[in-house]
Every structure is written in structure tokens, then in C-alpha cells.
Scaffold this active site. Structure first.
Site, PDB file in Angstrom:
ATOM      1  N   CYS A 220      42.293  48.271  45.328  1.00 18.14           N
ATOM      2  CA  CYS A 220      43.429  48.593  46.206  1.00 18.14           C
ATOM      3  C   CYS A 220      42.933  49.348  47.442  1.00 18.14           C
ATOM      4  O   CYS A 220      43.415  49.114  48.557  1.00 18.14           O
ATOM      5  CB  CYS A 220      44.478  49.412  45.465  1.00 18.14           C
ATOM      6  SG  CYS A 220      45.532  48.426  44.368  1.00 18.14           S
TER       7      CYS A 220
ATOM      8  N   HIS B  47      40.540  40.209  39.485  1.00 15.39           N
ATOM      9  CA  HIS B  47      39.657  39.632  40.502  1.00 15.39           C
ATOM     10  C   HIS B  47      38.985  38.382  39.965  1.00 15.39           C
ATOM     11  O   HIS B  47      38.708  38.259  38.778  1.00 15.39           O
ATOM     12  CB  HIS B  47      38.619  40.644  40.996  1.00 15.39           C
ATOM     13  CG  HIS B  47      37.829  41.307  39.909  1.00 15.39           C
ATOM     14  ND1 HIS B  47      38.331  42.340  39.153  1.00 15.39           N
ATOM     15  CD2 HIS B  47      36.573  41.094  39.454  1.00 15.39           C
ATOM     16  CE1 HIS B  47      37.421  42.728  38.271  1.00 15.39           C
ATOM     17  NE2 HIS B  47      36.344  41.986  38.427  1.00 15.39           N
TER      18      HIS B  47
ATOM     19  N   ASN C 118      36.715  38.244  34.326  1.00 15.64           N
ATOM     20  CA  ASN C 118      36.515  39.029  33.111  1.00 15.64           C
ATOM     21  C   ASN C 118      37.803  39.811  32.853  1.00 15.64           C
ATOM     22  O   ASN C 118      38.334  40.464  33.755  1.00 15.64           O
ATOM     23  CB  ASN C 118      35.344  40.004  33.288  1.00 15.64           C
ATOM     24  CG  ASN C 118      34.031  39.269  33.505  1.00 15.64           C
ATOM     25  OD1 ASN C 118      33.759  38.268  32.854  1.00 15.64           O
ATOM     26  ND2 ASN C 118      33.221  39.750  34.441  1.00 15.64           N
TER      27      ASN C 118
ATOM     28  N   GLY D 240      33.625  42.606  29.721  1.00 14.00           N
ATOM     29  CA  GLY D 240      32.788  43.053  30.833  1.00 14.00           C
ATOM     30  C   GLY D 240      33.552  43.418  32.090  1.00 14.00           C
ATOM     31  O   GLY D 240      32.953  43.615  33.144  1.00 14.00           O
TER      32      GLY D 240
ATOM     33  N   HIS E 234      35.660  36.190  40.438  1.00 15.03           N
ATOM     34  CA  HIS E 234      34.307  36.060  40.978  1.00 15.03           C
ATOM     35  C   HIS E 234      34.114  34.610  41.409  1.00 15.03           C
ATOM     36  O   HIS E 234      34.430  33.690  40.637  1.00 15.03           O
ATOM     37  CB  HIS E 234      33.250  36.345  39.906  1.00 15.03           C
ATOM     38  CG  HIS E 234      33.224  37.747  39.389  1.00 15.03           C
ATOM     39  ND1 HIS E 234      32.287  38.671  39.799  1.00 15.03           N
ATOM     40  CD2 HIS E 234      34.011  38.386  38.482  1.00 15.03           C
ATOM     41  CE1 HIS E 234      32.485  39.811  39.155  1.00 15.03           C
ATOM     42  NE2 HIS E 234      33.517  39.671  38.355  1.00 15.03           N
TER      43      HIS E 234
ATOM     44  N   HIS F  67      48.694  44.818  42.943  1.00  9.82           N
ATOM     45  CA  HIS F  67      47.845  45.366  41.880  1.00  9.82           C
ATOM     46  C   HIS F  67      48.285  44.829  40.525  1.00  9.82           C
ATOM     47  O   HIS F  67      49.367  45.137  40.049  1.00  9.82           O
ATOM     48  CB  HIS F  67      47.873  46.898  41.864  1.00  9.82           C
ATOM     49  CG  HIS F  67      47.038  47.459  40.750  1.00  9.82           C
ATOM     50  ND1 HIS F  67      45.699  47.756  40.898  1.00  9.82           N
ATOM     51  CD2 HIS F  67      47.335  47.696  39.443  1.00  9.82           C
ATOM     52  CE1 HIS F  67      45.216  48.175  39.737  1.00  9.82           C
ATOM     53  NE2 HIS F  67      46.191  48.155  38.842  1.00  9.82           N
TER      54      HIS F  67
HETATM   55  P1  AMP Z   1      33.874  42.949  36.761  1.00 10.56           P
HETATM   56  O1  AMP Z   1      32.648  43.506  36.099  1.00 10.56           O
HETATM   57  O2  AMP Z   1      34.224  41.557  36.366  1.00 10.56           O
HETATM   58  O3  AMP Z   1      35.045  43.913  36.654  1.00 10.56           O
HETATM   59  O4  AMP Z   1      33.504  42.823  38.297  1.00 10.56           O
HETATM   60  C1  AMP Z   1      33.545  43.913  39.179  1.00 10.56           C
HETATM   61  C2  AMP Z   1      32.654  43.539  40.318  1.00 10.56           C
HETATM   62  O5  AMP Z   1      32.948  44.391  41.409  1.00 10.56           O
HETATM   63  C3  AMP Z   1      31.156  43.688  40.031  1.00 10.56           C
HETATM   64  O6  AMP Z   1      30.506  42.428  40.199  1.00 10.56           O
HETATM   65  C4  AMP Z   1      30.697  44.716  41.062  1.00 10.56           C
HETATM   66  O7  AMP Z   1      29.410  44.433  41.571  1.00 10.56           O
HETATM   67  C5  AMP Z   1      31.772  44.616  42.128  1.00 10.56           C
HETATM   68  N1  AMP Z   1      31.962  45.791  42.934  1.00 10.56           N
HETATM   69  C6  AMP Z   1      32.078  47.082  42.497  1.00 10.56           C
HETATM   70  N2  AMP Z   1      32.290  47.903  43.536  1.00 10.56           N
HETATM   71  C7  AMP Z   1      32.293  47.127  44.663  1.00 10.56           C
HETATM   72  C8  AMP Z   1      32.453  47.391  46.058  1.00 10.56           C
HETATM   73  N3  AMP Z   1      32.649  48.627  46.526  1.00 10.56           N
HETATM   74  N4  AMP Z   1      32.381  46.335  46.919  1.00 10.56           N
HETATM   75  C9  AMP Z   1      32.184  45.080  46.461  1.00 10.56           C
HETATM   76  N5  AMP Z   1      32.042  44.772  45.158  1.00 10.56           N
HETATM   77  C10 AMP Z   1      32.095  45.779  44.265  1.00 10.56           C
HETATM   78 ZN    ZN Z   2      44.416  47.824  42.484  1.00 11.27          ZN
END
Ligand code: AMP
Ligand code: ZN
Length: 112
Positions: free
Chosen positions: A7, A99, A86, A92, A101, A46
Site C-alpha cells: 500500500c 500480488h 503465494n 512462502g 509475480h 488492499h
Molecule cells: P512473496 O514472498 O510471494 O510474498 O513475495 C514478496 C515479494 O516482494 C518478494 O519477491 C520480495 O523480493 C518483494 N519485495 C519486498 N519488498 C519489496 C520492495 N520494497 N520493492 C519491490 N519488491 C519488494
Molecule cells: Zn496493502
């Protein structure tokens, strides 16, 4: 959600490398890429995880997949990419804002 990292990124309070933005979603490069192309697409609304998708809010997921397909063509990886969500700590998930990926640019190992 004041305390949510994504957010804050959407609001511009934490910097990110933007890929795409519209009224419903925001896409930005992952800070720790796992493939030559690795970005995240998040709904601006959110939702903590995929477990919070309901018939009332599910349209944003279709919208996000349409955005991903458009970006795949524009960025040149439409021939092969992976979309991963995830859901929950056991799977994970580290950031509690839904989100997607998007991974591309290399041979992605088989999942199952
Ligand atoms: P997950 O583990 O599926 O929750 O993915 C979270 C993702 O967010 C991970 O791949 C992190 O590398 C990424 N991440 C965490 N902080 C940031 C940030 N400030 N900017 C961009 N990506 C981020
Ligand atoms: Zn959020």
C-alpha cells in the site's frame, strides 16, 4: 492499511521501479529478482492474500491478468512466462497484500 508495504509503494511513500499503473492495479519490479524479468502486479485495493478473493472483488484478478498479457506482448516475453501467487505463510507469502509475480526471460523449471 497503513502498515502495508505494498500500500505504501502504491501511494508512492516507498520508492519502486514502476512497470505499469492504472486505476485498479500497480506493477513494479521485484527488489530481489528471481528471473531476468521479475515484476509484481498488485491490486490497489488492499486484499491480504488470494484467500480474500470473493465474487464481489474478483473482477480485479481478471483485470490484472489482462494487464499481464498486455505487458507480456509490449515487453517481449509473451512466448513464455509464469505468474505466481503465494498465499499464506506456509506457501512462502511474505507481504500480506495480494500480488502476482510475473517471471520471464529464462527457462523456468517445471513446477510439478
Ligand atoms: P512473496 O514472498 O510471494 O510474498 O513475495 C514478496 C515479494 O516482494 C518478494 O519477491 C520480495 O523480493 C518483494 N519485495 C519486498 N519488498 C519489496 C520492495 N520494497 N520493492 C519491490 N519488491 C519488494
Ligand atoms: Zn496493502
Amino acid at each position: 492499511m497503513n502498515d502495508c508495504l505494498f500500500c505504501k509503494i502504491i501511494a508512492g511513500e516507498i520508492p519502486s521501479k514502476k512497470v505499469y499503473e492504472d486505476e485498479l492495479c500497480y506493477a513494479f519490479y521485484d527488489i530481489s529478482p528471481l528471473a531476468p524479468t521479475h515484476f509484481l502486479v498488485v491490486p490497489k485495493l488492499h486484499l491480504a492474500s488470494a484467500a480474500e478473493i470473493t465474487p464481489e472483488n474478483a473482477a480485479v484478478v481478471g483485470h490484472i491478468y489482462a494487464v499481464i498479457a498486455k505487458l507480456a506482448h509490449e515487453l517481449g516475453f509473451a512466448e513464455g512466462f509464469r505468474v505466481v501467487t503465494n498465499c499464506g505463510e506456509a506457501a512462502g507469502q511474505t507481504v500480506r497484500h495480494l500480488h502476482f509475480h510475473v517471471l520471464a526471460g529464462t527457462t523456468l523449471g517445471s513446477f510439478n
